[in-house]
Scaffold this motif. Structure first.
Motif, PDB file in Angstrom:
ATOM      1  N   UNK A 261       0.835  -1.200   0.000  1.00  0.00           N
ATOM      2  CA  UNK A 261       0.000   0.000   0.000  1.00  0.00           C
ATOM      3  C   UNK A 261       0.874   1.257   0.000  1.00  0.00           C
ATOM      4  N   UNK A 262       1.895   1.284   0.848  1.00  0.00           N
ATOM      5  CA  UNK A 262       2.767   2.448   0.940  1.00  0.00           C
ATOM      6  C   UNK A 262       3.515   2.689  -0.363  1.00  0.00           C
ATOM      7  N   UNK A 263       4.004   1.610  -1.002  1.00  0.00           N
ATOM      8  CA  UNK A 263       4.718   1.750  -2.267  1.00  0.00           C
ATOM      9  C   UNK A 263       3.807   2.318  -3.351  1.00  0.00           C
ATOM     10  N   UNK A 264       2.570   1.851  -3.396  1.00  0.00           N
ATOM     11  CA  UNK A 264       1.606   2.361  -4.372  1.00  0.00           C
ATOM     12  C   UNK A 264       1.388   3.858  -4.150  1.00  0.00           C
ATOM     13  N   UNK A 265       1.176   4.251  -2.899  1.00  0.00           N
ATOM     14  CA  UNK A 265       0.964   5.663  -2.571  1.00  0.00           C
ATOM     15  C   UNK A 265       2.203   6.490  -2.924  1.00  0.00           C
ATOM     16  N   UNK A 266       3.378   5.974  -2.651  1.00  0.00           N
ATOM     17  CA  UNK A 266       4.621   6.682  -2.934  1.00  0.00           C
ATOM     18  C   UNK A 266       4.813   6.877  -4.438  1.00  0.00           C
ATOM     19  N   UNK A 267       4.477   5.866  -5.239  1.00  0.00           N
ATOM     20  CA  UNK A 267       4.567   5.994  -6.701  1.00  0.00           C
ATOM     21  C   UNK A 267       3.651   7.117  -7.192  1.00  0.00           C
ATOM     22  N   UNK A 268       2.446   7.205  -6.637  1.00  0.00           N
ATOM     23  CA  UNK A 268       1.510   8.262  -7.031  1.00  0.00           C
ATOM     24  C   UNK A 268       2.051   9.646  -6.674  1.00  0.00           C
ATOM     25  N   UNK A 269       2.622   9.773  -5.502  1.00  0.00           N
ATOM     26  CA  UNK A 269       3.182  11.055  -5.071  1.00  0.00           C
ATOM     27  C   UNK A 269       4.355  11.441  -5.964  1.00  0.00           C
ATOM     28  N   UNK A 270       5.203  10.476  -6.302  1.00  0.00           N
ATOM     29  CA  UNK A 270       6.354  10.764  -7.173  1.00  0.00           C
ATOM     30  C   UNK A 270       5.899  11.200  -8.562  1.00  0.00           C
TER      31      UNK A 270
END
Length: 173
Positions: free
Chosen positions: A151-160
């Protein structure tokens, strides 16, 4: 005589604390929370204490928590609050439903890098599992950690993507 200072007071208190620690199976260093010795000596004291803590933890889980859990589950199934097919008709199925893994707080670490490296080696050599190491090191669950990381990786990709100005670019999707 409390009316005057006594040069032997510190030695007396230390000796009493050592005796108390020995009777409670807690190393003196841990009892007084004073780790003045080497890393190895402090680590040894913690390991000895942890053996005793685990013994009491296992006793509490086996002789108290597990029987209470089994009684609670039996009542819940009998009253229909929990659906558990085969619970009352097959002992093997009942045992599977009643199986629980009891763990408490994680052991402290003196040198986290060494501890993590040792855990990695135990898993690599098949002496332990990722689930057991996760539980012992942090008190958390391996699978819930993996789900949270996904979940965190998915959110981080979106922010990037947003930060790089590529939010609408299908190639970065």
């Amino acid at each position: 005589n409390p009316g005057r200072p006594n040069a032997n007071f510190n030695g007396f208190v230390e000796a009493i604390c050592q005796q108390i620690g020995a009777s409670l199976e807690i190393p003196y260093e841990l009892l007084v929370k004073r780790f003045n010795a080497s890393y190895t000596a402090s680590k040894g004291a913690l390991e000895e204490a942890w053996k005793m803590f685990n013994m009491y933890r296992d006793w509490l889980a086996t002789d108290f928590c597990q029987p209470v859990y089994e009684e609670w589950l039996t009542e819940a199934v009998a009253k229909g609050r929990i659906k558990a097919p085969g619970f009352f008709t097959d002992a093997v199925i009942r045992k599977a439903y009643c199986t629980a893994k009891w763990n408490g707080p994680a052991k402290g670490m003196l040198d986290p890098v060494k501890e993590v490296t040792a855990a990695e080696k135990r898993v690599q050599n098949g002496f332990s599992t990722r689930s057991d190491e996760t539980m012992q090191m942090t008190g958390s669950g391996y699978y819930s950690n993996v789900e949270q990381l996904k979940h965190e990786e998915k959110e981080l990709r979106e922010v990037r993507k947003i930060a790089n100005g590529n939010a609408d670019d299908p190639a970065t999707g």
